[in-house]
Design an enzyme around this catalytic site. Structure first.
Site, PDB file in Angstrom:
ATOM      1  CD1 TRP A 158     -15.933  13.747  74.398  1.00 38.22           C
ATOM      2  CD2 TRP A 158     -16.087  11.807  74.317  1.00 38.22           C
ATOM      3  NE1 TRP A 158     -14.862  13.572  74.852  1.00 38.22           N
ATOM      4  CE2 TRP A 158     -14.776  12.476  74.150  1.00 38.22           C
ATOM      5  CE3 TRP A 158     -16.487  10.518  73.681  1.00 38.22           C
ATOM      6  CZ2 TRP A 158     -14.054  11.520  73.952  1.00 38.22           C
ATOM      7  CZ3 TRP A 158     -15.517   9.886  73.232  1.00 38.22           C
ATOM      8  CH2 TRP A 158     -14.005  10.155  73.671  1.00 38.22           C
ATOM      9  CG  ASN A 159     -16.502   8.918  77.754  1.00 39.93           C
ATOM     10  OD1 ASN A 159     -17.508   9.652  78.448  1.00 39.93           O
ATOM     11  ND2 ASN A 159     -15.914   8.199  78.913  1.00 39.93           N
ATOM     12  CD  GLU A 260     -15.995   9.815  86.550  1.00 43.99           C
ATOM     13  OE1 GLU A 260     -14.052   9.784  86.783  1.00 43.99           O
ATOM     14  OE2 GLU A 260     -16.917   9.750  86.363  1.00 43.99           O
ATOM     15  CB  CYS A 294     -12.730   8.144  83.079  1.00 42.98           C
ATOM     16  SG  CYS A 294     -14.252   8.111  83.386  1.00 42.98           S
ATOM     17  CD  GLU A 395      -8.255   8.962  81.763  1.00 42.24           C
ATOM     18  OE1 GLU A 395      -8.644   8.723  81.452  1.00 42.24           O
ATOM     19  OE2 GLU A 395      -8.656  10.247  81.175  1.00 42.24           O
ATOM     20  CD  GLU A 472     -21.871  11.243  88.100  1.00 45.86           C
ATOM     21  OE1 GLU A 472     -22.064  10.202  87.390  1.00 45.86           O
ATOM     22  OE2 GLU A 472     -22.107  12.478  88.211  1.00 45.86           O
TER      23      GLU A 472
HETATM   24  P1  ADP Z   1     -12.470  15.840  77.520  1.00 47.65           P
HETATM   25  O1  ADP Z   1     -11.956  15.818  77.522  1.00 47.65           O
HETATM   26  O2  ADP Z   1     -13.044  14.605  77.452  1.00 47.65           O
HETATM   27  O3  ADP Z   1     -13.920  16.579  76.081  1.00 47.65           O
HETATM   28  P2  ADP Z   1     -13.306  18.232  78.584  1.00 47.65           P
HETATM   29  O4  ADP Z   1     -13.160  18.544  80.573  1.00 47.65           O
HETATM   30  O5  ADP Z   1     -12.455  19.414  78.074  1.00 47.65           O
HETATM   31  O6  ADP Z   1     -12.920  16.899  78.376  1.00 47.65           O
HETATM   32  O7  ADP Z   1     -15.351  18.359  78.622  1.00 47.65           O
HETATM   33  C1  ADP Z   1     -16.210  17.607  78.913  1.00 47.65           C
HETATM   34  C2  ADP Z   1     -17.428  18.898  79.607  1.00 47.65           C
HETATM   35  O8  ADP Z   1     -16.991  20.245  79.563  1.00 47.65           O
HETATM   36  C3  ADP Z   1     -17.629  19.037  78.382  1.00 47.65           C
HETATM   37  O9  ADP Z   1     -18.900  19.847  78.197  1.00 47.65           O
HETATM   38  C4  ADP Z   1     -16.902  20.901  77.632  1.00 47.65           C
HETATM   39  O10 ADP Z   1     -17.051  21.472  76.703  1.00 47.65           O
HETATM   40  C5  ADP Z   1     -17.005  21.209  78.944  1.00 47.65           C
HETATM   41  N1  ADP Z   1     -15.561  22.316  78.828  1.00 47.65           N
HETATM   42  C6  ADP Z   1     -14.467  21.952  78.783  1.00 47.65           C
HETATM   43  N2  ADP Z   1     -13.413  23.429  78.357  1.00 47.65           N
HETATM   44  C7  ADP Z   1     -14.526  23.817  79.559  1.00 47.65           C
HETATM   45  C8  ADP Z   1     -14.577  25.246  80.438  1.00 47.65           C
HETATM   46  N3  ADP Z   1     -13.601  26.024  80.289  1.00 47.65           N
HETATM   47  N4  ADP Z   1     -15.661  25.579  81.355  1.00 47.65           N
HETATM   48  C9  ADP Z   1     -16.850  24.860  81.023  1.00 47.65           C
HETATM   49  N5  ADP Z   1     -16.831  23.868  80.710  1.00 47.65           N
HETATM   50  C10 ADP Z   1     -15.387  23.831  79.890  1.00 47.65           C
END
Ligand code: ADP
Length: 497
Positions: A158-159, A260, A294, A395, A472
């Site tokens: 989302w960032n 990443e 990040c 982080e 990237e």
């Molecule tokens: P953050 O802590 O920055 O939210 P995440 O790794 O939790 O980072 O999320 C990054 C992306 O991964 C988002 O699009 C989120 O919906 C997706 N995501 C989170 N959990 C899962 C999962 N178990 N399998 C696939 N995608 C996931």
């Protein structure tokens, strides 16, 4: 509402699958909220397995024609997309700020940054050269060609709602891949708006498919892509635990992966540094997007001789930062993405203080009149940080600078590398021998030397160790979406030879 759009139709609230805007097959919806106040201002589909499968069907069906499209034509489509993104910079910037919370000036800046990747890969599309290999034996011709890997699944955080999508989708399309993508649940609207502009640019049906899902259903969507042998690559930016999950689960069909993941960037100021430049660099690197990147410095090490001066100068700058809503003209730090994010920052600061750190500036949630919700945190400087603290181990992803005093170069290199992560590192020094020594010794994919702003479309962005693999941007970024094919032709063609 503030941050209204001149083109209201850029706020899309449906999935985009096979060139059709559609709801989730089972009709579920996901609210999108303003990060400052948590007030819901839009709803998008909360998709599931059926939508994920439909997206792969569309991407697979579109693949043969897209990969056979001459690179120059693919490049022209990307250039049209690029032009449309620039033409709608203001609306896209507003959407970013609305759903992600970064100050509007940064939202506008992110649009340009995202667009730069689209332009870059439009240009790189036509330069996916192969090789002609001098044959080691007579009677053969040996060539190497680059081919698109196939259907790519992109999963973004989302960032940077625009830049993360652009960094993944532009190289995939340039390489001749088709795409299924799932944007982060907190920030789906920017991705959908970019998709709308790609549609307007004339992207053929099925080449780009966008599927939105809640955090609860993210795994349901992505699991379909992980299990499907037609998806040949996963490109992901996000947390290390999810990245490891994707690596494990994609092993079943041996997909190519770009991951990443989290960083825990050290920022080192040596006694021989230009202190004003170091303060400037830290401000740029740390407070972009409110500390929610990040590559943000997460651990700041300052050598004993300049420690107090550095802290004094930094504290003045940090105390002057303006915190407020994304829409307020002077805002420099917006709200954090959600309440969970602020809770984590609070936990890190409390933990640091309980272990002996001192608060120099900030150190609290903000609930002043100028803040329109509960999710603001004061820009903070801590001194006396050490390796045992949560803010050194994880982080923080917020506007907190924990400073550790150090004595020797060897000591600080060991401390900087004492983490499973290896995305970015920064250091400030005017000793040329030290510059090369330290650059060599730092275990990261990116090193900022007397510089706090590192990202550029022309540079390879990515980490080592548990920060992931793949790059990237740059010419290396296209390679991640291509596979190498070796062609060997025998010249023993019979009597005529
Ligand atoms: P953050 O802590 O920055 O939210 P995440 O790794 O939790 O980072 O999320 C990054 C992306 O991964 C988002 O699009 C989120 O919906 C997706 N995501 C989170 N959990 C899962 C999962 N178990 N399998 C696939 N995608 C996931």
């Amino acid at each position: 509402m503030p941050l209204s759009l001149t083109r209201a139709d850029l706020q899309r609230t449906q999935n985009f699958i096979n060139a059709r805007w559609s709801d989730a097959a089972d009709g579920r919806r996901l609210p999108v909220s303003d990060p400052a106040s948590d007030a819901v201002f839009a709803e998008v589909p909360d998709s599931g397995a059926a939508d994920a499968r439909a997206a792969v069907d569309a991407a697979q069906a579109a693949l043969p024609a897209w990969r056979a499209t001459p690179a120059k034509q693919r490049a022209q489509l990307l250039k049209r997309w690029h032009a449309l993104i620039l033409a709608h910079q203001e609306d896209l910037g507003r959407l970013i700020s609305r759903e992600q919370g970064k100050p509007l000036a940064e939202g506008r800046g992110e649009v340009l940054y995202a667009a730069s990747y689209v332009e870059w890969f439009a240009e790189e599309a036509t330069r996916a050269y192969g090789d002609v290999i001098p044959e080691p034996v007579r009677g053969r011709k040996m060539l190497v060609v680059k081919e698109p890997v196939g259907v790519v699944a992109a999963i973004t955080p989302w960032n940077f709602p625009a830049a993360m999508i652009a960094r993944k989708i532009a190289p995939a399309l340039a390489a001749g891949c088709t795409v299924v993508a799932k944007p982060a649940e907190d920030t789906p609207l920017t991705s959908l708006a970019l998709t709308r502009l790609a549609e307007e640019a004339g992207l053929p049906a099925g080449v780009l498919n966008m599927v939105v899902a809640s955090r609860e259903r993210a795994a349901e969507v992505v699991d379909v892509w992980l299990a499907d042998g037609r998806v040949r690559k996963i490109t992901f930016t996000g947390s290390t635990p999810v990245g490891k999950h994707l690596a494990r689960e994609s092993a079943g069909t041996l997909k190519k992966l770009s991951l990443e993941l989290g960083g825990n960037a050290p920022f080192i100021v040596f006694d021989d540094a230009d202190i004003d430049a170091a303060v400037e660099g830290l401000m740029a690197a740390k407070f972009r997007n409110g500390g929610q990147t990040c590559v943000c410095p997460n651990r700041v090490f300052v050598q004993r001789g300049v420690h107090d001066l550095f802290v004094e100068k930094l504290a003045l700058r940090v105390a002057a930062l303006v915190v407020g809503p994304a829409s307020a003209p002077g805002s420099q730090i917006g709200p954090m993405i959600n309440g969970r994010a602020v809770d984590k920052i609070e936990r890190h600061v409390a933990d640091a203080v309980s272990r002996g750190a001192s608060i120099v500036v900030g150190g609290r949630r903000l609930r002043s009149d100028s803040c329109d919700g509960p999710n603001y945190y004061a820009p903070t400087v801590l001194t006396g940080a050490d390796a045992s603290m949560a803010c050194s181990l994880e982080e923080t992803f917020g506007p907190v600078v924990p400073i550790t005093r150090f004595d020797s170069e060897a000591e600080v290199i060991a401390a900087a590398n004492d983490t499973p992560f290896g995305l970015a590192a920064y250091f400030y020094s005017r000793d040329i021998a030290r510059v090369w020594r330290v650059s060599d010794a730092l275990e990261t994919g990116i090193v900022g030397i007397n510089e706090g702003a590192l990202a550029a479309e022309a540079a390879p962005f990515g980490g080592i160790k548990e920060s992931g693999y793949g790059r990237e941007g740059s010419r290396y970024g296209l390679d991640d979406y291509m596979q190498t094919k070796y062609l060997c032709q025998g010249l023993n063609l019979g009597a005529a030879a």
